[in-house]
Design an enzyme around this catalytic site. Sequence first.
Site, short mmCIF file in Angstrom:
data_model
loop_
_atom_site.label_atom_id
_atom_site.label_comp_id
_atom_site.label_asym_id
_atom_site.label_seq_id
_atom_site.Cartn_x
_atom_site.Cartn_y
_atom_site.Cartn_z
CG ASP A 385 -1.88 1.16 1.19
OD1 ASP A 385 -2.91 1.02 0.49
OD2 ASP A 385 -1.62 2.20 1.82
CG LEU A 386 1.69 3.16 -3.68
CD1 LEU A 386 1.51 3.98 -4.95
CD2 LEU A 386 3.11 2.62 -3.58
CG ASP A 429 -3.03 3.87 -2.44
OD1 ASP A 429 -3.95 3.07 -2.13
OD2 ASP A 429 -2.57 4.72 -1.67
#
Length: 511
Positions: A385-386, A429
């Site tokens: 997960d960004l 994302d």
Amino acid sequence: MVGVVGILVSIAGSFIVFQLAQAEQQRFSAHLLNQIAQGSVKPAAISVYVNDIELAQEILASLQINDLILAAEIRNENGVVAETSLKDLSGSPIAFALPHPFLDSDVVGELLVYPDNVFIQSLAISDARNSVWEMMLVSMALTLTMYVAIYQLLSRPLIKLSTAFERVDPSNPELLEKIDIQYTRKDEVGFLISGINRLIHAVRINFVAERRLRMRTEKLEQRFRLVFDKASVGIGLISTHKGILLENPVFHDIVGQICSLHDFVNMFDNPEVVSEAIHELRTTQQSSPITIDLSYQNSEQQTRWVNCLFALVIDQRSTERNDDMLIEVILNDVTERKEKEAKSKYLAQHDALTGLLNRHGGEIKLQALLQSITNKTMTAVMLIDLDNFKPINDSYGHDAGDVVLQETAQRIKRLFNDDDDVCCRWGGDEFVVGFRRDVLLPSALETLCNTLLHGIEMPITLTNTQHCAISASIGVAVAYSPTQSLEALLNEADEAMYQVKREGRSNYMIV
């Protein structure tokens, strides 16, 4: 012809009649001579018994008067008693014993009669010649009568019938008319004419019907040939022994110069599938066709797809003669459909922005990855997960956010590029990576996670003047059994990832 045969038969018959008549006349003369001589036996015996030479001479003179007797003589035991003046010493006489006048068992002498063979022969020939002439006249009369009768009753009608029949033109049904030679008698010739007329009538009907059928067949053949040649699909007839027997232009364009069944089978990328289909047709003799989608490489080494329909053509005579089999093959180019299907399948399972698998496609690949777990490999699922992705969209715009997602996807793909690796954009994302490696030490797995983190954190060029950097939180769940569910594994990785976020982000956790 009848006259010639009659003459030949008459000649042959005349020769036979001549021989028979001559022989019969000779037998009759001999019989007559014997009767004449028998009549003189008793008087001659008495003349010998009483030794009366004058009586003996008179008896011989009476015998010589007959034309059949040339000479005669009477003998006793002492020699000649009396004889005629003419005597044919070259001929053989006919001897008659002279019995005793009173004692039947005793013989007093013999009577020798010399037949006039020349006269008898001439008489026989004359009589035979007369018989021959009589027979010849009768035969000629009969032959002439038969010739006239046969000519009038048979030959003349047959000549007229032959002349009329020559005018019949079987190639032109309009001229196939009944024969009329004005013959009304109900005899064999009349029956023949009636039969020929029935035959002509039947031939005319059949000729007209056959010509109509031929014209109709030619039209159907022309239509079939037009359909066959102009068909948008390839149509071919293949013999298992003789190869391709018949093909239309589309079939030839697809197959090329291939002639044998073996080469046809091996032109496809999966020849074993074609062989199995043909084997099934051969063994089961089924009438329902078999349809298969097959790929092959064309002359330009491009992959093309065809829908192949294989149907068995039943030929009882061929089946009884040998094990040859005729197969109808229809090839329909479905390359465009296959490309659309592949494109649709790709779009259905891939993310349009990053090119990675989407959530749907990722789940399918991850399930297959988990089912192949063994004790010799280590399988793991990584949830990425960004961190702080929303500010990038807010600061640089959504286009910049798309660039960040695309670049991050490429960095993940470069690190996990094995055939078994599964890289997908899970949503927003978030990314999910599934991979299988030989059993790794914990330190090796940590090194892999650190390498991924450092790769993601490298600056990303947005434009010539704009750059940005981003980090990620990673949760890793290791799978130990193929029975372990994907959902449970993803939950473990998700919990680990959120634990990293709670602890400050830009890190990883392995569970």
